[in-house]
Design an enzyme around this catalytic site. Structure first.
Site, PDB file in Angstrom:
ATOM      1  N   LEU A   1       0.826  -1.225   0.000  1.00  0.00           N
ATOM      2  CA  LEU A   1       0.000   0.000   0.000  1.00  0.00           C
ATOM      3  C   LEU A   1       0.858   1.273   0.000  1.00  0.00           C
ATOM      4  N   SER A   2       2.097   1.157  -0.521  1.00  0.00           N
ATOM      5  CA  SER A   2       2.958   2.345  -0.561  1.00  0.00           C
ATOM      6  C   SER A   2       2.453   3.346  -1.587  1.00  0.00           C
ATOM      7  N   ASN A   3       1.677   2.876  -2.571  1.00  0.00           N
ATOM      8  CA  ASN A   3       1.145   3.813  -3.580  1.00  0.00           C
ATOM      9  C   ASN A   3      -0.294   3.469  -3.923  1.00  0.00           C
TER      10      ASN A   3
ATOM     11  N   ALA B   1       4.089  -5.225  -8.512  1.00  0.00           N
ATOM     12  CA  ALA B   1       4.623  -4.425  -7.398  1.00  0.00           C
ATOM     13  C   ALA B   1       5.916  -3.727  -7.797  1.00  0.00           C
ATOM     14  N   GLY B   2       5.958  -2.426  -7.565  1.00  0.00           N
ATOM     15  CA  GLY B   2       7.160  -1.664  -7.869  1.00  0.00           C
ATOM     16  C   GLY B   2       6.867  -0.190  -7.773  1.00  0.00           C
TER      17      GLY B   2
ATOM     18  N   LYS C   1       7.096   3.526  -9.559  1.00  0.00           N
ATOM     19  CA  LYS C   1       6.958   3.825 -10.992  1.00  0.00           C
ATOM     20  C   LYS C   1       7.138   5.288 -11.381  1.00  0.00           C
TER      21      LYS C   1
ATOM     22  N   SER D   1       7.842  -2.216 -19.544  1.00  0.00           N
ATOM     23  CA  SER D   1       7.439  -0.909 -20.065  1.00  0.00           C
ATOM     24  C   SER D   1       8.094  -0.660 -21.413  1.00  0.00           C
TER      25      SER D   1
ATOM     26  N   TYR E   1      14.316   4.336 -13.165  1.00  0.00           N
ATOM     27  CA  TYR E   1      13.086   3.531 -13.252  1.00  0.00           C
ATOM     28  C   TYR E   1      13.149   2.620 -14.487  1.00  0.00           C
TER      29      TYR E   1
ATOM     30  N   LYS F   1      13.414  -1.773 -15.136  1.00  0.00           N
ATOM     31  CA  LYS F   1      12.582  -2.645 -15.981  1.00  0.00           C
ATOM     32  C   LYS F   1      13.477  -3.495 -16.889  1.00  0.00           C
TER      33      LYS F   1
ATOM     34  N   PHE G   1       3.926  20.088 -22.145  1.00  0.00           N
ATOM     35  CA  PHE G   1       5.393  20.179 -22.181  1.00  0.00           C
ATOM     36  C   PHE G   1       5.910  20.163 -23.617  1.00  0.00           C
TER      37      PHE G   1
ATOM     38  N   ASP H   1      12.362  17.321 -19.486  1.00  0.00           N
ATOM     39  CA  ASP H   1      13.589  16.538 -19.708  1.00  0.00           C
ATOM     40  C   ASP H   1      13.259  15.075 -19.932  1.00  0.00           C
TER      41      ASP H   1
HETATM   42  P1  NAD Z   1       0.739   1.543  -8.976  1.00  0.00           P
HETATM   43  O1  NAD Z   1       1.730   2.329  -8.185  1.00  0.00           O
HETATM   44  O2  NAD Z   1      -0.672   2.009  -8.965  1.00  0.00           O
HETATM   45  O3  NAD Z   1       0.788   0.008  -8.544  1.00  0.00           O
HETATM   46  C1  NAD Z   1       1.940  -0.598  -8.006  1.00  0.00           C
HETATM   47  C2  NAD Z   1       1.524  -1.236  -6.700  1.00  0.00           C
HETATM   48  O4  NAD Z   1       2.629  -1.913  -6.128  1.00  0.00           O
HETATM   49  C3  NAD Z   1       1.029  -0.223  -5.656  1.00  0.00           C
HETATM   50  O5  NAD Z   1      -0.212  -0.660  -5.156  1.00  0.00           O
HETATM   51  C4  NAD Z   1       2.113  -0.242  -4.573  1.00  0.00           C
HETATM   52  O6  NAD Z   1       1.566   0.015  -3.307  1.00  0.00           O
HETATM   53  C5  NAD Z   1       2.653  -1.638  -4.722  1.00  0.00           C
HETATM   54  N1  NAD Z   1       4.039  -1.844  -4.303  1.00  0.00           N
HETATM   55  C6  NAD Z   1       5.133  -1.096  -4.577  1.00  0.00           C
HETATM   56  N2  NAD Z   1       6.229  -1.667  -4.048  1.00  0.00           N
HETATM   57  C7  NAD Z   1       5.834  -2.805  -3.416  1.00  0.00           C
HETATM   58  C8  NAD Z   1       6.493  -3.821  -2.696  1.00  0.00           C
HETATM   59  N3  NAD Z   1       7.816  -3.800  -2.501  1.00  0.00           N
HETATM   60  N4  NAD Z   1       5.762  -4.843  -2.211  1.00  0.00           N
HETATM   61  C9  NAD Z   1       4.424  -4.892  -2.380  1.00  0.00           C
HETATM   62  N5  NAD Z   1       3.742  -3.952  -3.050  1.00  0.00           N
HETATM   63  C10 NAD Z   1       4.439  -2.922  -3.574  1.00  0.00           C
HETATM   64  O7  NAD Z   1       1.285   1.486 -10.470  1.00  0.00           O
HETATM   65  P2  NAD Z   1       0.587   0.912 -11.784  1.00  0.00           P
HETATM   66  O8  NAD Z   1       0.413   2.049 -12.716  1.00  0.00           O
HETATM   67  O9  NAD Z   1      -0.564   0.059 -11.454  1.00  0.00           O
HETATM   68  O10 NAD Z   1       1.793   0.041 -12.344  1.00  0.00           O
HETATM   69  C11 NAD Z   1       1.916  -1.332 -12.061  1.00  0.00           C
HETATM   70  C12 NAD Z   1       3.211  -1.846 -12.644  1.00  0.00           C
HETATM   71  O11 NAD Z   1       3.241  -1.568 -14.046  1.00  0.00           O
HETATM   72  C13 NAD Z   1       4.462  -1.183 -12.061  1.00  0.00           C
HETATM   73  O12 NAD Z   1       5.478  -2.161 -11.958  1.00  0.00           O
HETATM   74  C14 NAD Z   1       4.827  -0.146 -13.113  1.00  0.00           C
HETATM   75  O13 NAD Z   1       6.190   0.140 -13.110  1.00  0.00           O
HETATM   76  C15 NAD Z   1       4.423  -0.873 -14.382  1.00  0.00           C
HETATM   77  N6  NAD Z   1       4.138   0.044 -15.474  1.00  0.00           N
HETATM   78  C16 NAD Z   1       3.192   1.023 -15.301  1.00  0.00           C
HETATM   79  C17 NAD Z   1       2.935   1.907 -16.342  1.00  0.00           C
HETATM   80  C18 NAD Z   1       1.916   3.007 -16.170  1.00  0.00           C
HETATM   81  O14 NAD Z   1       1.871   3.899 -16.993  1.00  0.00           O
HETATM   82  N7  NAD Z   1       1.053   2.983 -15.165  1.00  0.00           N
HETATM   83  C19 NAD Z   1       3.614   1.782 -17.542  1.00  0.00           C
HETATM   84  C20 NAD Z   1       4.572   0.772 -17.693  1.00  0.00           C
HETATM   85  C21 NAD Z   1       4.817  -0.102 -16.646  1.00  0.00           C
HETATM   86  C1  UD1 Z   2       5.916   8.101 -18.772  1.00  0.00           C
HETATM   87  C2  UD1 Z   2       7.298   7.639 -18.385  1.00  0.00           C
HETATM   88  C3  UD1 Z   2       7.546   6.258 -18.911  1.00  0.00           C
HETATM   89  C4  UD1 Z   2       6.439   5.307 -18.458  1.00  0.00           C
HETATM   90  C5  UD1 Z   2       5.106   5.907 -18.945  1.00  0.00           C
HETATM   91  C6  UD1 Z   2       3.912   5.116 -18.596  1.00  0.00           C
HETATM   92  C7  UD1 Z   2       8.541   9.766 -18.306  1.00  0.00           C
HETATM   93  C8  UD1 Z   2       9.645  10.571 -18.909  1.00  0.00           C
HETATM   94  N1  UD1 Z   2       8.275   8.583 -18.903  1.00  0.00           N
HETATM   95  O1  UD1 Z   2       5.852   8.139 -20.157  1.00  0.00           O
HETATM   96  O2  UD1 Z   2       8.781   5.777 -18.461  1.00  0.00           O
HETATM   97  O3  UD1 Z   2       6.648   4.020 -18.991  1.00  0.00           O
HETATM   98  O4  UD1 Z   2       4.948   7.196 -18.346  1.00  0.00           O
HETATM   99  O5  UD1 Z   2       3.601   5.337 -17.244  1.00  0.00           O
HETATM  100  O6  UD1 Z   2       7.933  10.168 -17.330  1.00  0.00           O
HETATM  101  N2  UD1 Z   2       2.545  15.719 -20.591  1.00  0.00           N
HETATM  102  C9  UD1 Z   2       2.222  17.074 -20.572  1.00  0.00           C
HETATM  103  N3  UD1 Z   2       1.817  17.633 -19.403  1.00  0.00           N
HETATM  104  C10 UD1 Z   2       1.705  16.911 -18.238  1.00  0.00           C
HETATM  105  C11 UD1 Z   2       2.040  15.533 -18.267  1.00  0.00           C
HETATM  106  C12 UD1 Z   2       2.463  14.979 -19.454  1.00  0.00           C
HETATM  107  O7  UD1 Z   2       2.305  17.740 -21.601  1.00  0.00           O
HETATM  108  O8  UD1 Z   2       1.347  17.498 -17.207  1.00  0.00           O
HETATM  109  C13 UD1 Z   2       2.963  15.104 -21.855  1.00  0.00           C
HETATM  110  C14 UD1 Z   2       4.375  14.524 -21.802  1.00  0.00           C
HETATM  111  O9  UD1 Z   2       5.309  15.474 -22.199  1.00  0.00           O
HETATM  112  C15 UD1 Z   2       4.255  13.373 -22.809  1.00  0.00           C
HETATM  113  C16 UD1 Z   2       2.773  12.959 -22.746  1.00  0.00           C
HETATM  114  O10 UD1 Z   2       2.088  14.035 -22.106  1.00  0.00           O
HETATM  115  O11 UD1 Z   2       4.495  13.866 -24.079  1.00  0.00           O
HETATM  116  C17 UD1 Z   2       2.564  11.704 -21.945  1.00  0.00           C
HETATM  117  O12 UD1 Z   2       3.219  11.876 -20.691  1.00  0.00           O
HETATM  118  P1  UD1 Z   2       3.115  10.794 -19.521  1.00  0.00           P
HETATM  119  O13 UD1 Z   2       1.699  10.480 -19.245  1.00  0.00           O
HETATM  120  O14 UD1 Z   2       3.956  11.310 -18.407  1.00  0.00           O
HETATM  121  O15 UD1 Z   2       3.755   9.503 -20.151  1.00  0.00           O
HETATM  122  P2  UD1 Z   2       5.192   9.304 -20.877  1.00  0.00           P
HETATM  123  O16 UD1 Z   2       6.056  10.489 -20.688  1.00  0.00           O
HETATM  124  O17 UD1 Z   2       4.932   8.851 -22.264  1.00  0.00           O
END
Ligand code: NAD
Ligand code: UD1
Length: 341
Positions: free
Chosen positions: A34-36, A82-83, A85, A125, A150, A154, A219, A296
């Site tokens: 439940l860290s996030n 879990a991780g 992000k 990812s 991050y 992966k 951005f 960036d």
């Molecule tokens: P999220 O933060 O909502 O879910 C991750 C969950 O893992 C959270 O509930 C957190 O509390 C839990 N957690 C973190 N560290 C833990 C640990 N050590 N032990 C047990 N629980 C732990 O994120 P999400 O968007 O649901 O993403 C899930 C996974 O997918 C992550 O690994 C993330 O890196 C990957 N991912 C997400 C995206 C995205 O855009 N959301 C994109 C690519 C990959």
């Molecule tokens: C981000 C992560 C990527 C991860 C992915 C999915 C970065 C640099 N990359 O990708 O590693 O796998 O999320 O979770 O963070 N944008 C705006 N204004 C905002 C927010 C975003 O203009 O307030 C733009 C960004 O510049 C980008 C697009 O929206 O062009 C999508 O952004 P975002 O949702 O953060 O995803 P990614 O950057 O593609």
């Protein structure tokens, strides 16, 4: 009775995946520290599915807890979400990311091996393709060098899992490379609930629309794209969740150990401006925005070649941009403060 273990199952993608698994009648055990996230997501998943989830609050770094859980249930497979992000945070706290994401996975896989649980679906990812990759990204291309710690975690985990498979011919891994997950379950009961100021585009748009933030900062509008704003492959979280089910079904039917990657995306890029305009079109809510300098590390455009998932997993994304926008809005407008009602 067989169970599926879902690590990080209370989080955004995890909770949607648990819902899809329960709807199919699977027995699900979740470990999440439940860290996030909030346990409330799983309460709602239980209500929506009419089925119970067994929940353990704790970290995958805690091997005693993992051993305890693996001793109580017979797992057919593990889906590992879990991780940490947050890309920006990972730059400032790299060790925390390597510890949690890499060491956490090692801890989990050690216990899986101990209990002879051999099917693993991992949340990877699109970031593993690295900076120089040419879109559309395809699984056969050489992986690059992700710009953030991050992203490095992966890539490292994918490599570690490949080594595990080389050493253990029973172990089967599907690395799912997500593109940009957005949206929410169509019920509006579960969705993305970021802590603090959202880093990602869609939750920021939704919070502007609901009046929690004054305006969106876009951005950069000088990228080499049609309208100058970055292009991404946005995928509905329910499609993504169903991609996990498809990957699990495929994995358990493979005869031998393997480590395979699959892109989960739609194959269609959308610009930031198009996302804002689509949101306004489908929800009838205005999203004030301004252009600010580039962020960036952002790449101008990337999207998936998702043919492999279609061919091998028999999966493809079905939801439309309208679904993504309407479902995001249903979740955000019903739950302006997320799970903290
Ligand atoms: P999220 O933060 O909502 O879910 C991750 C969950 O893992 C959270 O509930 C957190 O509390 C839990 N957690 C973190 N560290 C833990 C640990 N050590 N032990 C047990 N629980 C732990 O994120 P999400 O968007 O649901 O993403 C899930 C996974 O997918 C992550 O690994 C993330 O890196 C990957 N991912 C997400 C995206 C995205 O855009 N959301 C994109 C690519 C990959
Ligand atoms: C981000 C992560 C990527 C991860 C992915 C999915 C970065 C640099 N990359 O990708 O590693 O796998 O999320 O979770 O963070 N944008 C705006 N204004 C905002 C927010 C975003 O203009 O307030 C733009 C960004 O510049 C980008 C697009 O929206 O062009 C999508 O952004 P975002 O949702 O953060 O995803 P990614 O950057 O593609």
């Amino acid at each position: 009775m067989n169970h599926i273990l879902v690590t990080g199952g209370a989080g955004y993608i995890g909770s949607h995946t648990v819902l899809e698994l329960l709807k199919l009648g699977e027995n699900v055990v979740v470990i999440d520290d439940l860290s996030n996230s909030s346990k409330e997501s799983l309460n709602r998943v239980e209500t929506l599915s009419g089925k119970a989830v067994t929940f353990f609050e704790g970290s995958i770094l805690d091997q005693d807890l993992l051993v305890n859980i693996f001793s109580q249930f017979s797992f057919s497979s593990v889906i590992h979400f879990a991780g940490h992000k947050a890309v920006g945070e990972s730059v400032n706290k790299p060790l925390s990311y390597y510890h949690n994401n890499v060491q956490g996975t090692v801890s989990l896989v050690e216990v899986m091996e101990k209990f002879n649980v051999n099917n693993l679906v991992f949340s990877s990812s699109a970031t593993v393709y690295g900076e120089g990759a040419k879109p559309p990204y395809i699984e056969t291309q050489t992986l690059g060098c992700p710009t953030s710690p991050y992203g490095q975690t992966k890539l490292m985990v994918e490599r570690i899992l490949a080594d595990v498979v080389r050493s253990n011919s029973d172990f089967k891994v599907a690395n799912l490379r997500y593109f940009n997950p957005i949206g929410a379950d169509e019920s509006g009961q579960i969705g993305e609930d970021p802590n603090g100021i959202p880093n990602n585009l869609m939750p920021f748009v939704a919070q502007v629309a609901v009046g929690k933030r004054a305006e969106l900062s876009i951005f950069g509008n000088d990228y080499a794209t049609e309208d100058g704003t970055c292009e991404r492959d946005y995928i509905h979280v329910t499609d993504l969740a169903q991609g996990h089910v498809a990957a699990l079904n495929w994995l358990v039917n493979q005869a031998h150990g393997l480590c395979e990657a699959f892109n989960l995306g739609t194959g269609t890029p959308y610009s930031v401006l198009k996302i804002v305009k689509s949101f306004e079109q489908y929800t009838k809510v205005k999203v004030p925005f301004k252009f600010v300098p580039r962020r960036d590390g952002d790449l101008d455009a990337f999207w998936a070649n998702a043919d492999k998932a279609a061919d091998k997993l028999n999966w493809q994304a079905h939801k439309t941009m309208q679904d993504m926008m309407e479902d995001t809005w249903r979740w955000q407008s019903n739950n302006p403060n997320g799970y903290n009602a």
